[in-house]
Design a protein around this motif. Structure first.
Motif, PDB file in Angstrom:
ATOM      1  N   PHE A 104      26.749 -69.624  99.342  1.00 30.82           N
ATOM      2  CA  PHE A 104      25.853 -70.743  99.019  1.00 30.82           C
ATOM      3  C   PHE A 104      25.333 -70.627  97.588  1.00 30.82           C
ATOM      4  N   LYS A 105      25.138 -69.386  97.120  1.00 33.78           N
ATOM      5  CA  LYS A 105      24.703 -69.180  95.732  1.00 33.78           C
ATOM      6  C   LYS A 105      25.747 -69.723  94.748  1.00 33.78           C
ATOM      7  N   LEU A 106      27.019 -69.512  95.066  1.00 32.19           N
ATOM      8  CA  LEU A 106      28.071 -70.070  94.210  1.00 32.19           C
ATOM      9  C   LEU A 106      27.974 -71.593  94.192  1.00 32.19           C
ATOM     10  N   TYR A 107      27.844 -72.160  95.371  1.00 33.67           N
ATOM     11  CA  TYR A 107      27.728 -73.622  95.506  1.00 33.67           C
ATOM     12  C   TYR A 107      26.568 -74.177  94.672  1.00 33.67           C
ATOM     13  N   GLY A 115      34.641 -74.790  87.834  1.00 35.12           N
ATOM     14  CA  GLY A 115      34.738 -73.866  88.952  1.00 35.12           C
ATOM     15  C   GLY A 115      33.775 -72.708  88.784  1.00 35.12           C
ATOM     16  N   ILE A 116      33.588 -71.953  89.859  1.00 30.78           N
ATOM     17  CA  ILE A 116      32.744 -70.765  89.827  1.00 30.78           C
ATOM     18  C   ILE A 116      33.391 -69.714  90.723  1.00 30.78           C
ATOM     19  N   ILE A 117      33.427 -68.469  90.241  1.00 32.13           N
ATOM     20  CA  ILE A 117      34.062 -67.392  91.008  1.00 32.13           C
ATOM     21  C   ILE A 117      33.069 -66.256  91.213  1.00 32.13           C
ATOM     22  N   GLY A 118      33.054 -65.721  92.419  1.00 35.68           N
ATOM     23  CA  GLY A 118      32.202 -64.584  92.706  1.00 35.68           C
ATOM     24  C   GLY A 118      32.690 -63.352  91.962  1.00 35.68           C
ATOM     25  N   SER A 119      31.765 -62.492  91.593  1.00 37.09           N
ATOM     26  CA  SER A 119      32.115 -61.270  90.868  1.00 37.09           C
ATOM     27  C   SER A 119      31.347 -60.084  91.423  1.00 37.09           C
ATOM     28  N   ARG A 120      32.082 -58.957  91.561  1.00 34.56           N
ATOM     29  CA  ARG A 120      31.473 -57.708  92.020  1.00 34.56           C
ATOM     30  C   ARG A 120      31.259 -56.745  90.869  1.00 34.56           C
ATOM     31  N   LYS A 155      35.555 -60.303  84.592  1.00 32.44           N
ATOM     32  CA  LYS A 155      35.560 -58.890  84.972  1.00 32.44           C
ATOM     33  C   LYS A 155      36.179 -58.680  86.358  1.00 32.44           C
ATOM     34  N   ASP A 156      36.145 -59.733  87.186  1.00 32.36           N
ATOM     35  CA  ASP A 156      36.633 -59.601  88.563  1.00 32.36           C
ATOM     36  C   ASP A 156      37.427 -60.849  88.942  1.00 32.36           C
ATOM     37  N   THR A 157      38.744 -60.744  88.891  1.00 30.71           N
ATOM     38  CA  THR A 157      39.597 -61.897  89.228  1.00 30.71           C
ATOM     39  C   THR A 157      39.868 -61.991  90.720  1.00 30.71           C
ATOM     40  N   GLN A 158      39.704 -60.887  91.455  1.00 37.37           N
ATOM     41  CA  GLN A 158      40.193 -60.820  92.834  1.00 37.37           C
ATOM     42  C   GLN A 158      39.136 -61.035  93.904  1.00 37.37           C
ATOM     43  N   CYS A 159      37.906 -61.237  93.529  1.00 35.37           N
ATOM     44  CA  CYS A 159      36.871 -61.470  94.533  1.00 35.37           C
ATOM     45  C   CYS A 159      37.244 -62.685  95.390  1.00 35.37           C
ATOM     46  N   GLY A 160      37.192 -62.520  96.704  1.00 31.94           N
ATOM     47  CA  GLY A 160      37.639 -63.572  97.599  1.00 31.94           C
ATOM     48  C   GLY A 160      36.609 -64.642  97.881  1.00 31.94           C
ATOM     49  N   ALA A 161      35.940 -65.126  96.858  1.00 35.78           N
ATOM     50  CA  ALA A 161      34.971 -66.210  97.011  1.00 35.78           C
ATOM     51  C   ALA A 161      34.981 -67.047  95.740  1.00 35.78           C
ATOM     52  N   LYS A 162      35.522 -68.250  95.829  1.00 35.09           N
ATOM     53  CA  LYS A 162      35.663 -69.115  94.661  1.00 35.09           C
ATOM     54  C   LYS A 162      35.450 -70.569  95.076  1.00 35.09           C
ATOM     55  N   ILE A 163      34.881 -71.380  94.172  1.00 38.23           N
ATOM     56  CA  ILE A 163      34.656 -72.802  94.424  1.00 38.23           C
ATOM     57  C   ILE A 163      35.088 -73.589  93.188  1.00 38.23           C
ATOM     58  N   PHE A 164      35.737 -74.739  93.423  1.00 40.58           N
ATOM     59  CA  PHE A 164      36.188 -75.601  92.329  1.00 40.58           C
ATOM     60  C   PHE A 164      35.857 -77.058  92.632  1.00 40.58           C
ATOM     61  N   LYS A 192      42.920 -71.335  82.524  1.00 41.35           N
ATOM     62  CA  LYS A 192      42.778 -71.008  81.109  1.00 41.35           C
ATOM     63  C   LYS A 192      43.663 -71.899  80.249  1.00 41.35           C
ATOM     64  N   LYS A 193      44.903 -72.092  80.678  1.00 43.02           N
ATOM     65  CA  LYS A 193      45.835 -72.936  79.925  1.00 43.02           C
ATOM     66  C   LYS A 193      45.355 -74.376  79.848  1.00 43.02           C
ATOM     67  N   GLU A 194      44.707 -74.856  80.910  1.00 44.13           N
ATOM     68  CA  GLU A 194      44.226 -76.234  80.954  1.00 44.13           C
ATOM     69  C   GLU A 194      42.845 -76.399  80.324  1.00 44.13           C
ATOM     70  N   GLY A 195      42.226 -75.279  79.943  1.00 43.74           N
ATOM     71  CA  GLY A 195      40.920 -75.348  79.298  1.00 43.74           C
ATOM     72  C   GLY A 195      39.760 -75.587  80.250  1.00 43.74           C
ATOM     73  N   TYR A 196      39.951 -75.293  81.537  1.00 40.26           N
ATOM     74  CA  TYR A 196      38.872 -75.464  82.503  1.00 40.26           C
ATOM     75  C   TYR A 196      37.803 -74.387  82.303  1.00 40.26           C
ATOM     76  N   GLN A 197      36.565 -74.791  82.448  1.00 38.65           N
ATOM     77  CA  GLN A 197      35.450 -73.861  82.340  1.00 38.65           C
ATOM     78  C   GLN A 197      35.145 -73.282  83.727  1.00 38.65           C
ATOM     79  N   ILE A 198      35.431 -72.004  83.885  1.00 38.16           N
ATOM     80  CA  ILE A 198      35.208 -71.328  85.161  1.00 38.16           C
ATOM     81  C   ILE A 198      34.120 -70.277  84.972  1.00 38.16           C
ATOM     82  N   LYS A 199      33.047 -70.397  85.720  1.00 35.92           N
ATOM     83  CA  LYS A 199      31.889 -69.514  85.595  1.00 35.92           C
ATOM     84  C   LYS A 199      32.044 -68.309  86.524  1.00 35.92           C
ATOM     85  N   GLU A 200      31.711 -67.123  86.017  1.00 30.68           N
ATOM     86  CA  GLU A 200      31.709 -65.919  86.833  1.00 30.68           C
ATOM     87  C   GLU A 200      30.268 -65.604  87.240  1.00 30.68           C
TER      88      GLU A 200
END
Length: 232
Positions: A104-107, A115-120, A155-164, A192-200
């Motif tokens: 819910f914090k990501l949301y 997008g937003i990705i969880g990070s450990r 720093k963490d690409t593999q965290c299994g919690a992501k929202i777009f 990255k190639k498309e220039g999308y802003q993804i927040k960690e």
């Protein structure tokens, strides 16, 4: 529909039910009927699909789609992206690692990003309990290789919690090629190639001993990342 949550599930019969129950009750309270849960059992040899089917009965916010053969986690998530109707579309592991409160914090913090990705691994994050030395070394090695090869800021690409955002998730579903554990790399590389802003964003991660990923899988993943880099 505001939020779609996808749960890829591979042989999770021993732990998926309380996860689904917790997520359902939490988001029913927070978002009322403005959310959906899409569960994707894939290539399961246990009774995960039966458990999910029973759980979804008589819940309009819950649906499932079973993939009989191999799809990999990436294939399961992409099928979820195809099916999802929410303005925001995310996925989370079907174990106990990411609580509904952390998701819910990501949301709540995606803001104007695509997008937003969880990070450990960034300030404010926490892993409970502390990981073994072996796991820390394996994770460090993987992250180091990824940063060198792709020049990611994450720093963490593999965290299994992501929202777009919906349009981004739908774009991914049509263009991602990786189906296995490194599909997150493919996803973030395309972003990255498309220039999308993804927040960690930092989360509290509850490390689960029942993980299907072992040391050998970590080594294979590093080799797969190198192969992906020079063939994609």
């Amino acid at each position: 529909m505001d939020l779609s949550i996808i749960f890829p599930a591979y042989n999770e019969s021993n732990r998926i039910l309380p996860v689904l129950e917790n997520y359902y009750l939490f988001f029913k309270d927070k978002l009322k009927n403005d959310f959906e849960m899409i569960i994707i059992p894939n290539n399961c040899s246990d009774n995960t699909a039966e458990i999910v089917k029973k759980f979804s009965y008589n819940k309009s916010e819950v649906s499932f789609f079973e993939i009989k053969g191999y799809s990999g986690k990436g294939g399961a998530v992409m099928k979820g992206f195809d099916l999802a109707k929410g303005n925001l579309i995310g996925f989370v592991d079907s174990d106990r690692s990411t609580s509904p409160k952390e998701f819910f914090k990501l949301y709540k913090n995606i803001e104007n990003n695509e997008g937003i990705i969880g990070s450990r691994k960034i300030k404010g994050a926490k892993i409970i309990p502390k990981r073994s030395f072996e796991k820390r070394i394996s994770s460090f090695g993987f992250s180091f290789v990824v940063r060198i090869l792709f020049n990611f800021k994450y720093k963490d690409t593999q965290c299994g919690a992501k929202i777009f955002k919906k349009e981004i998730a739908k774009y991914f579903s049509k263009h991602l090629k990786e189906k296995g554990w490194i599909f997150d790399i493919d996803l973030l590389n395309l972003a990255k190639k498309e220039g999308y802003q993804i927040k960690e964003f930092p989360i509290i991660w509850e490390d689960d001993d029942g993980s299907h990923i072992g040391t050998l899988d970590g080594i294979k993943s590093i080799l797969n990342v190198i192969k992906y880099k020079f063939t994609s």
